[in-house]
Design a protein around this motif. Structure first.
Motif, PDB file in Angstrom:
ATOM      1  N   ALA A   1       0.829  -1.209   0.000  1.00  0.00           N
ATOM      2  CA  ALA A   1       0.000   0.000   0.000  1.00  0.00           C
ATOM      3  C   ALA A   1       0.860   1.255   0.000  1.00  0.00           C
ATOM      4  O   ALA A   1       0.553   2.243  -0.686  1.00  0.00           O
ATOM      5  N   THR A   2       1.967   1.229   0.749  1.00  0.00           N
ATOM      6  CA  THR A   2       2.876   2.380   0.772  1.00  0.00           C
ATOM      7  C   THR A   2       3.527   2.597  -0.590  1.00  0.00           C
ATOM      8  O   THR A   2       3.644   3.740  -1.063  1.00  0.00           O
ATOM      9  N   LEU A   3       3.938   1.513  -1.232  1.00  0.00           N
ATOM     10  CA  LEU A   3       4.559   1.619  -2.555  1.00  0.00           C
ATOM     11  C   LEU A   3       3.576   2.175  -3.580  1.00  0.00           C
ATOM     12  O   LEU A   3       3.889   3.147  -4.295  1.00  0.00           O
ATOM     13  N   TYR A   4       2.377   1.588  -3.652  1.00  0.00           N
ATOM     14  CA  TYR A   4       1.409   2.022  -4.657  1.00  0.00           C
ATOM     15  C   TYR A   4       0.984   3.473  -4.425  1.00  0.00           C
ATOM     16  O   TYR A   4       0.980   4.293  -5.350  1.00  0.00           O
ATOM     17  N   SER A   5       0.623   3.782  -3.191  1.00  0.00           N
ATOM     18  CA  SER A   5       0.126   5.131  -2.901  1.00  0.00           C
ATOM     19  C   SER A   5       1.233   6.173  -2.986  1.00  0.00           C
ATOM     20  O   SER A   5       0.996   7.295  -3.459  1.00  0.00           O
ATOM     21  N   GLY A   6       2.452   5.817  -2.541  1.00  0.00           N
ATOM     22  CA  GLY A   6       3.547   6.789  -2.546  1.00  0.00           C
ATOM     23  C   GLY A   6       3.997   7.154  -3.949  1.00  0.00           C
ATOM     24  O   GLY A   6       4.143   8.342  -4.284  1.00  0.00           O
ATOM     25  N   VAL A   7       4.223   6.151  -4.805  1.00  0.00           N
ATOM     26  CA  VAL A   7       4.650   6.440  -6.175  1.00  0.00           C
ATOM     27  C   VAL A   7       3.535   7.146  -6.942  1.00  0.00           C
ATOM     28  O   VAL A   7       3.796   8.098  -7.701  1.00  0.00           O
ATOM     29  N   ALA A   8       2.289   6.726  -6.739  1.00  0.00           N
ATOM     30  CA  ALA A   8       1.170   7.389  -7.405  1.00  0.00           C
ATOM     31  C   ALA A   8       1.029   8.831  -6.940  1.00  0.00           C
ATOM     32  O   ALA A   8       0.678   9.718  -7.723  1.00  0.00           O
TER      33      ALA A   8
ATOM     34  N   VAL B   1      -1.576  -0.809 -10.787  1.00  0.00           N
ATOM     35  CA  VAL B   1      -2.253  -0.042  -9.735  1.00  0.00           C
ATOM     36  C   VAL B   1      -1.745   1.396  -9.710  1.00  0.00           C
ATOM     37  O   VAL B   1      -2.522   2.339  -9.563  1.00  0.00           O
ATOM     38  N   ILE B   2      -0.449   1.571  -9.895  1.00  0.00           N
ATOM     39  CA  ILE B   2       0.151   2.906  -9.768  1.00  0.00           C
ATOM     40  C   ILE B   2      -0.344   3.839 -10.861  1.00  0.00           C
ATOM     41  O   ILE B   2      -0.698   4.998 -10.601  1.00  0.00           O
ATOM     42  N   LEU B   3      -0.387   3.369 -12.106  1.00  0.00           N
ATOM     43  CA  LEU B   3      -0.781   4.246 -13.213  1.00  0.00           C
ATOM     44  C   LEU B   3      -2.228   4.720 -13.091  1.00  0.00           C
ATOM     45  O   LEU B   3      -2.497   5.922 -13.229  1.00  0.00           O
ATOM     46  N   PRO B   4      -3.216   3.845 -12.819  1.00  0.00           N
ATOM     47  CA  PRO B   4      -4.574   4.367 -12.616  1.00  0.00           C
ATOM     48  C   PRO B   4      -4.696   5.261 -11.386  1.00  0.00           C
ATOM     49  O   PRO B   4      -5.471   6.230 -11.389  1.00  0.00           O
ATOM     50  N   PHE B   5      -3.949   4.954 -10.333  1.00  0.00           N
ATOM     51  CA  PHE B   5      -3.960   5.822  -9.150  1.00  0.00           C
ATOM     52  C   PHE B   5      -3.474   7.231  -9.490  1.00  0.00           C
ATOM     53  O   PHE B   5      -3.914   8.214  -8.894  1.00  0.00           O
ATOM     54  N   SER B   6      -2.535   7.331 -10.427  1.00  0.00           N
ATOM     55  CA  SER B   6      -1.948   8.631 -10.763  1.00  0.00           C
ATOM     56  C   SER B   6      -2.884   9.489 -11.601  1.00  0.00           C
ATOM     57  O   SER B   6      -2.636  10.688 -11.759  1.00  0.00           O
ATOM     58  N   PHE B   7      -3.909   8.894 -12.164  1.00  0.00           N
ATOM     59  CA  PHE B   7      -4.892   9.644 -12.961  1.00  0.00           C
ATOM     60  C   PHE B   7      -5.869  10.304 -11.995  1.00  0.00           C
ATOM     61  O   PHE B   7      -6.760   9.663 -11.452  1.00  0.00           O
ATOM     62  N   TYR B   8      -5.707  11.620 -11.770  1.00  0.00           N
ATOM     63  CA  TYR B   8      -6.450  12.309 -10.706  1.00  0.00           C
ATOM     64  C   TYR B   8      -6.998  13.642 -11.218  1.00  0.00           C
ATOM     65  O   TYR B   8      -6.415  14.704 -10.963  1.00  0.00           O
ATOM     66  N   PRO B   9      -8.107  13.624 -11.952  1.00  0.00           N
ATOM     67  CA  PRO B   9      -8.649  14.872 -12.517  1.00  0.00           C
ATOM     68  C   PRO B   9      -9.102  15.871 -11.457  1.00  0.00           C
ATOM     69  O   PRO B   9      -9.058  17.081 -11.693  1.00  0.00           O
ATOM     70  N   PHE B  10      -9.526  15.379 -10.289  1.00  0.00           N
ATOM     71  CA  PHE B  10      -9.933  16.310  -9.233  1.00  0.00           C
ATOM     72  C   PHE B  10      -8.762  17.178  -8.795  1.00  0.00           C
ATOM     73  O   PHE B  10      -8.926  18.361  -8.494  1.00  0.00           O
ATOM     74  N   GLY B  11      -7.565  16.612  -8.740  1.00  0.00           N
ATOM     75  CA  GLY B  11      -6.389  17.395  -8.382  1.00  0.00           C
ATOM     76  C   GLY B  11      -6.093  18.471  -9.413  1.00  0.00           C
ATOM     77  O   GLY B  11      -5.686  19.594  -9.059  1.00  0.00           O
ATOM     78  N   VAL B  12      -6.302  18.155 -10.693  1.00  0.00           N
ATOM     79  CA  VAL B  12      -6.094  19.157 -11.744  1.00  0.00           C
ATOM     80  C   VAL B  12      -7.082  20.304 -11.577  1.00  0.00           C
ATOM     81  O   VAL B  12      -6.713  21.487 -11.650  1.00  0.00           O
ATOM     82  N   TYR B  13      -8.346  19.963 -11.344  1.00  0.00           N
ATOM     83  CA  TYR B  13      -9.356  21.011 -11.219  1.00  0.00           C
ATOM     84  C   TYR B  13      -9.146  21.841  -9.956  1.00  0.00           C
ATOM     85  O   TYR B  13      -9.316  23.068  -9.977  1.00  0.00           O
ATOM     86  N   LEU B  14      -8.780  21.210  -8.872  1.00  0.00           N
ATOM     87  CA  LEU B  14      -8.536  21.939  -7.627  1.00  0.00           C
ATOM     88  C   LEU B  14      -7.360  22.905  -7.786  1.00  0.00           C
ATOM     89  O   LEU B  14      -7.404  24.053  -7.315  1.00  0.00           O
ATOM     90  N   THR B  15      -6.316  22.458  -8.458  1.00  0.00           N
ATOM     91  CA  THR B  15      -5.171  23.326  -8.707  1.00  0.00           C
ATOM     92  C   THR B  15      -5.546  24.467  -9.640  1.00  0.00           C
ATOM     93  O   THR B  15      -5.098  25.615  -9.463  1.00  0.00           O
ATOM     94  N   TYR B  16      -6.372  24.176 -10.628  1.00  0.00           N
ATOM     95  CA  TYR B  16      -6.849  25.223 -11.543  1.00  0.00           C
ATOM     96  C   TYR B  16      -7.616  26.304 -10.783  1.00  0.00           C
ATOM     97  O   TYR B  16      -7.406  27.504 -11.001  1.00  0.00           O
ATOM     98  N   ILE B  17      -8.498  25.901  -9.880  1.00  0.00           N
ATOM     99  CA  ILE B  17      -9.260  26.871  -9.089  1.00  0.00           C
ATOM    100  C   ILE B  17      -8.327  27.714  -8.231  1.00  0.00           C
ATOM    101  O   ILE B  17      -8.488  28.939  -8.107  1.00  0.00           O
TER     102      ILE B  17
ATOM    103  N   SER C   1      -5.276  12.709  -2.664  1.00  0.00           N
ATOM    104  CA  SER C   1      -4.831  11.612  -3.519  1.00  0.00           C
ATOM    105  C   SER C   1      -4.354  10.431  -2.685  1.00  0.00           C
ATOM    106  O   SER C   1      -4.693   9.276  -2.964  1.00  0.00           O
ATOM    107  N   LEU C   2      -3.567  10.725  -1.640  1.00  0.00           N
ATOM    108  CA  LEU C   2      -3.034   9.650  -0.805  1.00  0.00           C
ATOM    109  C   LEU C   2      -4.156   8.886  -0.100  1.00  0.00           C
ATOM    110  O   LEU C   2      -4.161   7.648  -0.088  1.00  0.00           O
ATOM    111  N   VAL C   3      -5.104   9.609   0.464  1.00  0.00           N
ATOM    112  CA  VAL C   3      -6.199   8.948   1.180  1.00  0.00           C
ATOM    113  C   VAL C   3      -7.053   8.126   0.223  1.00  0.00           C
ATOM    114  O   VAL C   3      -7.435   6.982   0.517  1.00  0.00           O
ATOM    115  N   GLY C   4      -7.367   8.694  -0.941  1.00  0.00           N
ATOM    116  CA  GLY C   4      -8.179   7.965  -1.911  1.00  0.00           C
ATOM    117  C   GLY C   4      -7.491   6.700  -2.394  1.00  0.00           C
ATOM    118  O   GLY C   4      -8.118   5.639  -2.512  1.00  0.00           O
TER     119      GLY C   4
END
Length: 311
Positions: free
Chosen positions: A99-106, A167-183, A227-230
């Motif tokens: 879990a640490t590996l997947y979440s950390g790299v993502a 697991v890492i590649l789909p975890f890294s796809f985070y559109p909410f983070g893009v929108y939050l940063t845009y705002i 992202s980490l919690v999700g």
């Protein structure tokens, strides 16, 4: 003092005693409703957490028959810990490591992609900018579970299923983070400050790295935490992509649950798990995220309140 001064001097008036304003019935009703709502949330959220913290200090019989909020004992806590560590030769540490590996790299990939993407959408006027922003919003509305099947088919086509990248590649796809940063960049960062850096001769990359990024520390912490919690709590995607010993802790908890006779009476497993041991494993799975939250809450609060006013 002359008679003229006495005549023109204003007379002193004795202040009237302050009257204590009595709360109106509507105000009393509002207070009562507020306390009822607070009591509801305490019962609904706090009491289960207290029960979960006390459960590993008991054995199975005490957990079912004794007072739910009584403390069992440290000896029983140590015994439950030994049982958890003995399950499949301490595989719980492997699950936590996965879990640490997947979440950390993502998390690293998410920040490397989301922050520049949000900055570009907010600050750069390019072709199809609005279209790209609308696509980002639409993807945010799609449930993650609905994307598991097409994601599985894509990764299966490139033979990545069963590897950490599935697991890492789909975890890294985070559109909410893009929108939050845009705002954030659209509302909380001054364009005049960025233009001043450009006038001084700074390149666009230097403006982003040395001016915009330090100002965006709150939103970086916010995007990173969400992202980490999700990713840490994601169950369905790792369950499909990496079964067995490559599973993270959330999938491991489901395997522990399948060995609890109370939840799976038909189980023929040679090792059975008591409910207090399962509660201890649950606390162990939550502890890393809780520790990160405690150390980063100052940045999270500032990130939540940032962007509340426009420049």
């Amino acid at each position: 003092m002359s008679a003229t001064d006495l005549a023109t001097r204003p007379e002193r008036t004795t202040p009237s005693p302050r009257t204590v304003e009595q709360p109106s019935p509507a105000r009393w009703l509002g207070r009562v409703v507020a306390w009822v709502v607070i009591a509801f949330f305490v019962v609904f959220f706090v009491l289960p957490m207290v029960w979960l913290l006390l459960a590993p200090t008991k054995d199975g019989r005490q957990l079912l028959l004794d007072n739910p909020f009584s403390f069992g004992g440290f000896e029983q806590l140590a015994s439950n810990w030994d049982q958890l560590m003995a399950f499949q030769n301490g595989i719980v540490w492997t699950w936590l490591g996965n879990a640490t590996l997947y979440s950390g790299v993502a998390l690293i990939l998410t920040l490397l992609v989301s922050i520049p993407a949000g900055y570009a959408l907010a600050m750069v006027d390019f072709r199809f900018r609005r279209t790209l922003l609308m696509v980002t919003l639409i993807v945010m509305l799609i449930p993650n579970t609905a994307l598991v099947l097409p994601t599985f088919l894509e990764l299966s086509a490139v033979k990545l299923v069963g590897t950490p990248l599935s697991v890492i590649l789909p975890f890294s796809f985070y559109p909410f983070g893009v929108y939050l940063t845009y705002i954030y960049f659209s509302t909380a960062v001054s364009r005049d400050l960025l233009n001043a850096a450009r006038i001084d001769g700074a390149s666009e990359f230097r403006v982003f790295a040395q001016v915009a990024m330090p100002l965006a520390t709150p939103v970086i912490a916010l995007v990173g935490f969400f992202s980490l919690v999700g990713n840490w709590n994601n169950y369905f995607l790792p369950f499909v992509m990496v079964p067995g010993k490559k599973s993270p802790i959330q999938v491991g908890l489901a395997e522990l649950l399948s060995n609890v006779p109370l939840f799976n009476p038909t189980s023929a497993a040679s090792v059975t798990i008591d409910l207090p041991v399962l509660a201890l494993a649950t606390i162990l799975s939550v502890a890393p995220v809780l520790i990160i939250f405690l150390f980063s809450q100052r940045f999270l609060v500032s990130g939540l309140t940032a962007g509340g006013t426009k420049e």
